[in-house]
Design a protein around this motif. Structure first.
Motif, short mmCIF file in Angstrom:
data_model
loop_
_atom_site.label_atom_id
_atom_site.label_comp_id
_atom_site.label_asym_id
_atom_site.label_seq_id
_atom_site.Cartn_x
_atom_site.Cartn_y
_atom_site.Cartn_z
N ARG A 1 14.94 -4.00 -13.00
CA ARG A 1 15.20 -3.41 -11.68
C ARG A 1 13.95 -2.62 -11.25
O ARG A 1 13.52 -1.72 -11.96
CB ARG A 1 16.42 -2.50 -11.71
N ILE A 2 13.41 -3.00 -10.10
CA ILE A 2 12.21 -2.35 -9.56
C ILE A 2 12.56 -1.76 -8.21
O ILE A 2 13.17 -2.44 -7.36
CB ILE A 2 11.06 -3.36 -9.41
N GLU A 3 12.17 -0.49 -7.99
CA GLU A 3 12.35 0.13 -6.69
C GLU A 3 10.98 0.51 -6.13
O GLU A 3 10.09 0.91 -6.88
CB GLU A 3 13.24 1.37 -6.78
N CYS A 4 10.83 0.37 -4.82
CA CYS A 4 9.57 0.71 -4.17
C CYS A 4 9.87 1.53 -2.91
O CYS A 4 10.75 1.17 -2.13
CB CYS A 4 8.80 -0.55 -3.80
N PHE A 5 9.12 2.63 -2.72
CA PHE A 5 9.30 3.52 -1.58
C PHE A 5 8.09 3.46 -0.66
O PHE A 5 6.95 3.28 -1.11
CB PHE A 5 9.49 4.97 -2.04
N ASP A 6 8.34 3.60 0.63
CA ASP A 6 7.28 3.67 1.62
C ASP A 6 7.73 4.59 2.75
O ASP A 6 8.94 4.79 2.95
CB ASP A 6 6.95 2.27 2.17
N VAL A 7 6.77 5.15 3.48
CA VAL A 7 7.06 6.07 4.59
C VAL A 7 6.38 5.53 5.83
O VAL A 7 5.23 5.08 5.78
CB VAL A 7 6.55 7.49 4.28
N SER A 8 7.10 5.56 6.97
CA SER A 8 6.54 5.07 8.22
C SER A 8 6.79 6.08 9.33
O SER A 8 7.88 6.66 9.43
CB SER A 8 7.17 3.72 8.60
N HIS A 9 5.77 6.31 10.17
CA HIS A 9 5.91 7.19 11.35
C HIS A 9 4.77 6.90 12.30
O HIS A 9 3.80 6.20 11.95
CB HIS A 9 5.92 8.67 10.95
N THR A 10 4.86 7.41 13.51
CA THR A 10 3.78 7.31 14.49
C THR A 10 3.35 8.72 14.86
O THR A 10 4.06 9.42 15.58
CB THR A 10 4.24 6.56 15.75
N GLY A 11 2.23 9.16 14.32
CA GLY A 11 1.77 10.52 14.57
C GLY A 11 2.77 11.57 14.11
O GLY A 11 2.86 12.64 14.71
N ILE B 1 3.48 -7.46 -6.94
CA ILE B 1 3.37 -6.08 -6.43
C ILE B 1 3.14 -6.08 -4.92
O ILE B 1 3.74 -5.29 -4.18
CB ILE B 1 2.23 -5.34 -7.16
N GLN B 2 2.29 -6.98 -4.45
CA GLN B 2 2.05 -7.07 -3.01
C GLN B 2 3.32 -7.46 -2.26
O GLN B 2 3.61 -6.92 -1.18
CB GLN B 2 0.94 -8.08 -2.74
N GLN B 3 4.07 -8.38 -2.81
CA GLN B 3 5.32 -8.80 -2.18
C GLN B 3 6.29 -7.63 -2.07
O GLN B 3 6.90 -7.40 -1.00
CB GLN B 3 5.97 -9.93 -2.97
N ILE B 4 6.45 -6.87 -3.14
CA ILE B 4 7.39 -5.74 -3.14
C ILE B 4 6.89 -4.65 -2.20
O ILE B 4 7.67 -4.08 -1.41
CB ILE B 4 7.58 -5.20 -4.57
N ARG B 5 5.59 -4.33 -2.27
CA ARG B 5 5.03 -3.29 -1.40
C ARG B 5 5.15 -3.67 0.06
O ARG B 5 5.52 -2.85 0.92
CB ARG B 5 3.56 -3.08 -1.81
N ASP B 6 4.85 -4.93 0.39
CA ASP B 6 4.94 -5.38 1.79
C ASP B 6 6.38 -5.36 2.29
O ASP B 6 6.64 -5.07 3.47
CB ASP B 6 4.36 -6.79 1.92
#
Length: 606
Positions: free
Chosen positions: A389-399, A522-527
């Motif tokens: 089981r692999i979990e990946c986090f990312d954050v998105s915002h505009t300014g 890794i690229q697939q999960i990150r993307d």
């Protein structure tokens, strides 16, 4: 073997028909089954030789729960609902939660529209389908536009036109919005469309041919040429889409098994037209035979879908007569499941069987490649075993606006979308990704500690060494140890393939080759994490920018909002009104008027 006392257990189980559930020591459902006599069925687990799968299951059983039903058919329906709800490990479980699309005709309107539709079919109008995919619906809508120029625009667009749109210019619409066609002629196009969708294309061809002859006799050669082109287009569509000799609704179901996996492919035939196919990979023990697999699949598949009067399958399901009875009861008509067919139907059944085998081999090949990449990742990160089981986090915002954090999950089979989550970040400084990540991880791992989700083996973070250190502190605060933490940092040129992997506790990054299978994974999960985060952010930002100031004021519902806007001519007029003017509106108190006034005049309000 189980420590259950069979005698004591069977004494409290009735002989009536119903559903039984085998539970483990933690109360988790291991298996759901139906029975004509509950006592006799449950006793069979203790009084006869069991196969390997049943032995493994019974070794874990700690209790049995039963639900009595009126008939065995009712038990079958309840069984399918319980399997879909609890997804027991030892049952055939169909992962098919997505609703199917339809073509919608607003037949209640003076000038009806055709549209793509997915959802409840309780509203007015007519629904044609279901279709196996959104692309199948859109392809059919495009074909209809070439045949019958019935509008497909939104009602708001239709009501506010002063000149025809591009669809009229390219002869895909007859321009009812600006009165270029009267209601009677438009109704004829709608009637032809309905007949086409109902599978009565031959009738449409005959009517068009008669109209073409009348137009030629009246020397209306341009009109006759248009009708001739429609007939030719319709005939080409018939050659490609129609199943010879069929005029009703039926589904063709094929099963393929191998490599411990199961594949079920369904061809949808509606009104004699082949709408396409859809492939499923139900979860079931590897030794499940084809008849049992098909029985479990059909009961669950038709739990929430329209049921055709005829189902053609590659093999007879277990208890076929009972399944036919239950499906017929649900559909309100007779339903038959056939396996022996001839001529055109036999050809389609062979085609479905071949497609199911191809889909199964493709899935096995992709799974083998995915496992190869998992093994490569285990070696690159020097893990003791393959991560499950692999979990990946990312954050998105505009300014810093409307920050959203995402969490995506990959398990031993690939993306596990039921585990995906988004977190709307509140109360952090604008653009502070560290604080946003801290909040998202705290919320996620608090739920994991509460048992809502299993702990991951590997945690990926979109960031470098500093981000990894900050995340490690959060995990320590939560007592979430034993998770391998890796930061995925972009290279100097920020190009794919130049990523640096910061494994927590290591002073130098791990740099993999651009063509490494581990790097590709890794690229697939990150993307995927990035895509999921940015989609959520755009939705949140769009909603905020289209939301009226009035919607954020307690006590202002749709009726009061409409009354205010109508009285002052819109938001601009309301923003210039004083408290006393606002309070004169029916239903608006002095206190509420003050709140409305303040909402428009506080700093930053527009």
């Amino acid at each position: 073997m189980t420590t259950l006392d069979p005698r004591a257990l069977l004494k409290r189980i009735p002989t009536a028909p119903g559903v039984y559930r085998l539970l483990d020591a933690g109360g988790q459902v291991l298996y759901v089954g139906k029975a004509k006599s509950l006592r006799h069925r449950v006793s069979s687990y203790f009084s006869r030789a069991l196969n390997r799968r049943q032995q493994v299951m019974m070794d874990q059983v700690a209790d049995v729960e039963v639900t009595v039903t009126g008939t065995e058919g009712e038990a079958l329906l309840l069984e399918s609902n319980l399997i879909k709800a609890s997804r027991p490990r030892f049952n055939v479980v169909l992962r098919d939660d997505k609703s199917y699309p339809y073509i919608y005709l607003s037949s209640q309107d003076p000038f009806p529209r055709l549209a793509f539709y997915r959802g409840s079919r309780k509203g007015p109008g007519r629904y044609f389908g279901p279709y196996p995919s959104a692309s199948a619906v859109r392809e059919t809508l495009q074909l209809i536009q070439k045949l019958f120029p019935v509008r497909q625009c939104e009602d708001s667009f239709f009501r506010n036109r002063s000149r025809p749109c591009l669809q009229y210019q390219i002869k895909r619409c007859s321009g009812p919005c600006v009165g270029f066609i009267d209601a009677a002629d438009y109704a004829e196009d709608v009637a032809c469309t309905v007949k086409f969708l109902e599978g009565r294309a031959d009738e449409v061809v005959r009517e068009l041919a008669g109209e073409m002859d009348r137009a030629s006799a009246a020397l209306a050669f341009e009109r006759a040429a248009v009708l001739r082109d429609r007939i030719q287009t319709l005939q080409r569509i018939q050659q490609r889409q129609y199943v010879t000799g069929e005029g009703g609704d039926l589904d063709i179901v094929a099963v393929a098994q191998g490599g411990g996996r199961h594949c079920v492919l369904v061809f949808f035939i509606r009104a004699g037209r082949n709408l396409g196919s859809k492939t499923f990979f139900p979860q079931a023990p590897s030794d499940t035979d084809e008849a049992a697999l098909l029985s479990g699949f059909l009961a669950q598949f038709y739990a929430d879908k329209p049921i055709p009067g005829e189902i053609i399958a590659t093999t007879a399901p277990e208890e076929r007569e009972l399944l036919e009875q239950a499906l017929g009861q649900r559909a309100g008509k007779r339903v038959s499941i056939k396996t022996r067919v001839r001529a055109e139907r036999a050809r389609w059944l062979d085609l479905a069987r071949g497609n199911a085998q191809v889909a199964l081999q493709s899935r096995l090949g992709s799974e083998a490649d995915y496992l190869r990449r998992l093994d490569a990742l285990r070696g690159a990160l020097r893990l003791a075993e393959r991560p499950q089981r692999i979990e990946c986090f990312d954050v998105s915002h505009t300014g810093g606006e409307r920050t959203v954090a995402s969490c995506v999950v990959f398990d031993g089979e690939g993306p596990c979308k039921s585990g995906y989550r988004r977190f709307n970040i509140e109360g952090v400084a604008s653009g502070d990704d560290y604080a946003a990540m801290h909040q998202a991880l705290t919320r996620r791992y608090t739920r994991i500690k509460q048992g809502e989700f299993p702990f991951p083996d590997l945690l990926l973070i979109d960031g470098g060494r500093g981000q990894v250190g900050a995340v490690a502190e959060v995990l320590q605060e939560l007592g979430a140890g034993g998770v391998t933490l890796v930061g995925v940092a972009k290279g100097a040129d920020r190009r794919p393939g130049q990523e640096q992997l910061w494994l927590f506790g290591c002073k130098a990054p791990i740099i993999l080759a651009a063509n490494s299978p581990a790097m590709h994974l890794i690229q697939q999960i990150r993307d995927e994490a990035h895509r999921f985060a940015i989609t959520g952010h755009r939705q949140r930002r769009g909603k905020a920018r289209t939301q009226s100031i009035l919607e954020g004021i307690r006590g202002i519902g749709p009726k009061r909002r409409q009354r205010l806007l109508r009285q002052f001519g819109g938001l601009h007029g309301l923003s210039r009104a004083g408290v006393e003017d606002i309070a004169r509106i029916e239903g608006i108190s002095s206190q509420l008027a003050r709140e409305i006034y303040d909402a428009f005049h506080r700093d930053g309000a527009e």
